[in-house]
Design a protein around this motif. Structure first.
Motif, PDB file in Angstrom:
ATOM      1  N   GLU A   1       6.547  -4.755 -14.810  1.00  9.79           N
ATOM      2  CA  GLU A   1       5.944  -4.836 -13.796  1.00  9.79           C
ATOM      3  C   GLU A   1       5.784  -3.651 -12.852  1.00  9.79           C
ATOM      4  O   GLU A   1       4.827  -3.228 -12.320  1.00  9.79           O
ATOM      5  CB  GLU A   1       6.846  -5.580 -12.812  1.00  9.79           C
ATOM      6  CG  GLU A   1       6.812  -7.318 -13.335  1.00  9.79           C
ATOM      7  CD  GLU A   1       7.599  -7.569 -14.428  1.00  9.79           C
ATOM      8  OE1 GLU A   1       7.386  -8.445 -15.020  1.00  9.79           O
ATOM      9  OE2 GLU A   1       8.451  -6.562 -14.603  1.00  9.79           O
ATOM     10  N   ILE A   2       6.909  -2.660 -13.232  1.00 11.64           N
ATOM     11  CA  ILE A   2       6.734  -1.202 -12.524  1.00 11.64           C
ATOM     12  C   ILE A   2       5.526  -0.304 -13.171  1.00 11.64           C
ATOM     13  O   ILE A   2       4.775   0.303 -12.532  1.00 11.64           O
ATOM     14  CB  ILE A   2       8.148  -0.715 -12.586  1.00 11.64           C
ATOM     15  CG1 ILE A   2       9.082  -1.275 -11.832  1.00 11.64           C
ATOM     16  CG2 ILE A   2       8.050   0.853 -12.067  1.00 11.64           C
ATOM     17  CD1 ILE A   2      10.600  -0.648 -11.870  1.00 11.64           C
ATOM     18  N   ALA A   3       5.575  -0.532 -14.500  1.00 13.29           N
ATOM     19  CA  ALA A   3       4.299   0.139 -15.133  1.00 13.29           C
ATOM     20  C   ALA A   3       3.092  -0.230 -14.761  1.00 13.29           C
ATOM     21  O   ALA A   3       2.065   0.264 -14.861  1.00 13.29           O
ATOM     22  CB  ALA A   3       4.644   0.080 -16.803  1.00 13.29           C
ATOM     23  N   LEU A   4       3.048  -1.621 -14.568  1.00 12.99           N
ATOM     24  CA  LEU A   4       1.638  -2.284 -14.038  1.00 12.99           C
ATOM     25  C   LEU A   4       1.194  -1.708 -12.898  1.00 12.99           C
ATOM     26  O   LEU A   4       0.104  -1.605 -12.509  1.00 12.99           O
ATOM     27  CB  LEU A   4       1.690  -3.726 -14.222  1.00 12.99           C
ATOM     28  CG  LEU A   4       0.438  -4.367 -14.257  1.00 12.99           C
ATOM     29  CD1 LEU A   4      -0.223  -4.410 -15.323  1.00 12.99           C
ATOM     30  CD2 LEU A   4       0.749  -5.987 -14.097  1.00 12.99           C
ATOM     31  N   MET A   5       2.362  -1.478 -11.892  1.00 14.50           N
ATOM     32  CA  MET A   5       1.987  -1.060 -10.427  1.00 14.50           C
ATOM     33  C   MET A   5       1.769   0.484 -10.625  1.00 14.50           C
ATOM     34  O   MET A   5       0.793   0.857  -9.985  1.00 14.50           O
ATOM     35  CB  MET A   5       3.285  -1.180  -9.663  1.00 14.50           C
ATOM     36  CG  MET A   5       3.765  -2.592  -9.334  1.00 14.50           C
ATOM     37  SD  MET A   5       5.338  -2.627  -8.727  1.00 14.50           S
ATOM     38  CE  MET A   5       4.976  -1.481  -6.959  1.00 14.50           C
ATOM     39  N   GLU A   6       2.434   1.099 -11.594  1.00 14.99           N
ATOM     40  CA  GLU A   6       1.884   2.603 -11.904  1.00 14.99           C
ATOM     41  C   GLU A   6       0.283   2.771 -12.372  1.00 14.99           C
ATOM     42  O   GLU A   6      -0.172   3.827 -12.147  1.00 14.99           O
ATOM     43  CB  GLU A   6       2.938   3.266 -12.545  1.00 14.99           C
ATOM     44  CG  GLU A   6       4.365   3.768 -12.142  1.00 14.99           C
ATOM     45  CD  GLU A   6       5.065   4.169 -12.832  1.00 14.99           C
ATOM     46  OE1 GLU A   6       4.715   5.393 -13.318  1.00 14.99           O
ATOM     47  OE2 GLU A   6       6.386   4.035 -13.478  1.00 14.99           O
ATOM     48  N   ALA A   7       0.157   1.878 -13.174  1.00 15.37           N
ATOM     49  CA  ALA A   7      -1.123   1.988 -13.986  1.00 15.37           C
ATOM     50  C   ALA A   7      -2.323   1.612 -12.751  1.00 15.37           C
ATOM     51  O   ALA A   7      -3.428   2.026 -13.015  1.00 15.37           O
ATOM     52  CB  ALA A   7      -1.371   1.100 -15.088  1.00 15.37           C
TER      53      ALA A   7
ATOM     54  N   VAL B   1       9.949  -2.235   0.329  1.00  8.96           N
ATOM     55  CA  VAL B   1       8.734  -2.919  -0.111  1.00  8.96           C
ATOM     56  C   VAL B   1       8.070  -2.799  -1.426  1.00  8.96           C
ATOM     57  O   VAL B   1       7.599  -3.742  -1.925  1.00  8.96           O
ATOM     58  CB  VAL B   1       7.637  -2.240   0.927  1.00  8.96           C
ATOM     59  CG1 VAL B   1       6.434  -2.799   0.670  1.00  8.96           C
ATOM     60  CG2 VAL B   1       8.069  -2.666   2.473  1.00  8.96           C
ATOM     61  N   HIS B   2       8.484  -1.600  -2.154  1.00  6.11           N
ATOM     62  CA  HIS B   2       8.188  -1.404  -3.507  1.00  6.11           C
ATOM     63  C   HIS B   2       9.029  -2.488  -4.402  1.00  6.11           C
ATOM     64  O   HIS B   2       8.309  -3.048  -5.445  1.00  6.11           O
ATOM     65  CB  HIS B   2       8.692   0.109  -4.009  1.00  6.11           C
ATOM     66  CG  HIS B   2       8.892  -0.009  -5.477  1.00  6.11           C
ATOM     67  ND1 HIS B   2       9.885   0.025  -6.223  1.00  6.11           N
ATOM     68  CD2 HIS B   2       7.893   0.595  -6.278  1.00  6.11           C
ATOM     69  CE1 HIS B   2       9.667   0.154  -7.488  1.00  6.11           C
ATOM     70  NE2 HIS B   2       8.193   0.689  -7.568  1.00  6.11           N
ATOM     71  N   TRP B   3      10.158  -2.715  -4.310  1.00  2.00           N
ATOM     72  CA  TRP B   3      10.777  -3.941  -5.070  1.00  2.00           C
ATOM     73  C   TRP B   3      10.235  -5.296  -4.728  1.00  2.00           C
ATOM     74  O   TRP B   3      10.558  -6.216  -5.389  1.00  2.00           O
ATOM     75  CB  TRP B   3      12.554  -3.846  -4.873  1.00  2.00           C
ATOM     76  CG  TRP B   3      12.999  -2.584  -5.869  1.00  2.00           C
ATOM     77  CD1 TRP B   3      13.109  -1.169  -5.518  1.00  2.00           C
ATOM     78  CD2 TRP B   3      13.194  -2.866  -7.265  1.00  2.00           C
ATOM     79  NE1 TRP B   3      13.471  -0.500  -6.519  1.00  2.00           N
ATOM     80  CE2 TRP B   3      13.395  -1.479  -7.552  1.00  2.00           C
ATOM     81  CE3 TRP B   3      12.747  -3.813  -8.011  1.00  2.00           C
ATOM     82  CZ2 TRP B   3      13.555  -1.290  -8.950  1.00  2.00           C
ATOM     83  CZ3 TRP B   3      13.462  -3.659  -9.567  1.00  2.00           C
ATOM     84  CH2 TRP B   3      13.772  -2.407  -9.863  1.00  2.00           C
ATOM     85  N   VAL B   4       9.981  -5.428  -3.232  1.00  2.00           N
ATOM     86  CA  VAL B   4       9.485  -6.495  -3.016  1.00  2.00           C
ATOM     87  C   VAL B   4       8.045  -6.995  -3.942  1.00  2.00           C
ATOM     88  O   VAL B   4       7.792  -8.213  -4.376  1.00  2.00           O
ATOM     89  CB  VAL B   4       9.050  -6.789  -1.516  1.00  2.00           C
ATOM     90  CG1 VAL B   4       8.266  -8.054  -1.107  1.00  2.00           C
ATOM     91  CG2 VAL B   4      10.328  -6.854  -0.772  1.00  2.00           C
ATOM     92  N   VAL B   5       7.453  -5.973  -4.134  1.00  3.48           N
ATOM     93  CA  VAL B   5       6.006  -5.998  -4.942  1.00  3.48           C
ATOM     94  C   VAL B   5       6.443  -6.204  -6.440  1.00  3.48           C
ATOM     95  O   VAL B   5       5.670  -7.097  -7.120  1.00  3.48           O
ATOM     96  CB  VAL B   5       4.970  -4.926  -4.682  1.00  3.48           C
ATOM     97  CG1 VAL B   5       4.027  -4.943  -5.534  1.00  3.48           C
ATOM     98  CG2 VAL B   5       4.663  -4.832  -3.392  1.00  3.48           C
ATOM     99  N   VAL B   6       7.465  -5.706  -6.813  1.00 11.17           N
ATOM    100  CA  VAL B   6       7.920  -5.738  -8.232  1.00 11.17           C
ATOM    101  C   VAL B   6       8.343  -7.130  -8.516  1.00 11.17           C
ATOM    102  O   VAL B   6       8.105  -7.868  -9.286  1.00 11.17           O
ATOM    103  CB  VAL B   6       9.127  -4.788  -8.531  1.00 11.17           C
ATOM    104  CG1 VAL B   6       9.562  -5.007  -9.953  1.00 11.17           C
ATOM    105  CG2 VAL B   6       8.515  -3.368  -8.574  1.00 11.17           C
TER     106      VAL B   6
END
Length: 359
Positions: free
Chosen positions: A291-297, A221-226
């Motif tokens: 994209e991953i950095a945006l999710m972490e932020a 699911v994490h990679w689906v969001v990415v």
């Protein structure tokens, strides 16, 4: 008997004398569970029930109209805001005939192909067998439209941004060859990146296998969001694909790469292989650093978005329109997040200052 007064030193010498050092207060080393509880507290999951009830009461508002996310200190409301984005995407998709028509083109082609395959492959014993064959084919071919219709989805993302009022923008268009390369690269990192996480829990007795399967599900699911965030990326005026990709690659390494490196530094035996594995994962995940950095932020929003995305994937019929719904939802979300974070487009000139009224 009174004590004699202490002799006074030279004034200048006393002033120049360094102050005595106070003993430093050393804090204890944070354990894994302490860091986990701190992260959970920051995500808003540990908020009181009353706070969650107040946040959930805004779900309808978040899902009905365009609006910026709540402030960072309102973590539960940010979770609900992320949860509402796919619902808002579905609402926008249905209410805008032009966006709906453009969004249905890839889904219609994929659905028609799956229907033909299901009609030819099932044994004709009943309607339910055809449905199962249809969804089995659909699940296998789900990544194909993102490759074949990559340019179409890029133009759709730019159209959605424009229709939502985020200003002029252009699509990030990739050729089929580049899209295929990115898809293979992402499939590899998704397949191998979860191995250390799954193995750790699988070796535990009892619930280890269940926890390992849950970790694999969360990883997927994490990679689906990415991927959804990646599809919603656009080019603002003055940007090129090369400059936008350079900005994304300047983001810090993904969280799992940092975790691998952190663990490798503390394991004397398997540290070197794990460090090499971290470098491989970092290289494979390089196109999605931004994209991953945006999710972490924005962890609270990403958490809510992921929960809603997983629910949408499991919903019959609606999952046929999964990619268009998520594309519209992530376009709305990224429009607000990028507007609030100038580091997402550092090569662009800063917005002009508003003139202030004289008192």
């Amino acid at each position: 008997m009174p004590l004699d007064a202490q002799p006074m030193g030279h004034p200048s010498r006393d002033r120049l004398a360094p102050p005595r050092r106070q003993p430093a207060i050393k804090t204890g080393v944070q354990t894994y569970w302490q860091r986990m509880s701190t992260s959970l507290a920051g995500s808003g999951l540990l908020a009181p029930r009353s706070v969650w009830r107040a946040a959930l009461s805004r779900l309808r508002s978040f899902a009905s109209r365009k609006q910026a996310p709540p402030p960072r200190e309102q973590a539960p409301e940010r979770v609900v805001y992320g949860l509402a984005q796919p619902l808002l995407g579905l609402r926008m998709l249905v209410s805008d005939s032009e966006i709906l028509r453009e969004a249905l083109i890839p889904a219609a082609w994929l659905g028609a192909f799956c229907a033909v395959v299901a009609a030819l492959s099932h044994d004709g014993t009943g309607w339910w067998d055809w449905v199962k064959s249809f969804y089995k084919t659909f699940a296998v071919l789900a990544p194909v439209p993102s490759i074949i219709f990559a340019k179409h989805y890029a133009r759709l993302a730019a159209m959605v941004r424009w229709r939502l009022g985020f200003g002029p923008c252009g699509p990030r268009e990739y050729s089929i060859a580049v899209s295929l390369k990115r898809a293979i690269q992402q499939a590899i990192v998704v397949a191998i990146g979860v191995i250390p996480f799954a193995v750790i829990w699988k070796v535990l007795p009892g619930l280890g296998i269940l926890i390992s399967n849950a970790v694999i599900l969360v990883w997927g699911v994490h990679w689906v969001v990415v991927d959804a965030f990646d599809d919603a990326r656009v080019l603002l005026p003055g940007e090129t694909i090369r400059s936008a990709e350079a900005t994304d690659r300047q983001a810090p390494p993904p969280w799992f790469v940092r975790w691998f490196r952190h663990t490798a530094d503390r394991l004397p035996v398997i540290g070197a292989p794990l460090r090499a594995f971290a470098r491989l994962c970092d290289r494979l995940a390089l196109p999605w650093r931004g994209e991953i950095a945006l999710m972490e932020a924005n962890r609270s929003i990403a958490l809510g978005f992921a929960l809603s995305t997983a629910t949408l994937l499991a919903a019959p019929v609606l999952n046929l329109l999964f990619r268009p719904i998520i594309l519209v939802a992530s376009s709305h979300l990224l429009g607000h997040l990028e507007a609030a974070d100038p580091s997402q487009h550092p090569q662009l000139p800063p917005p002009p200052l508003r003139p202030q009224l004289q008192a």
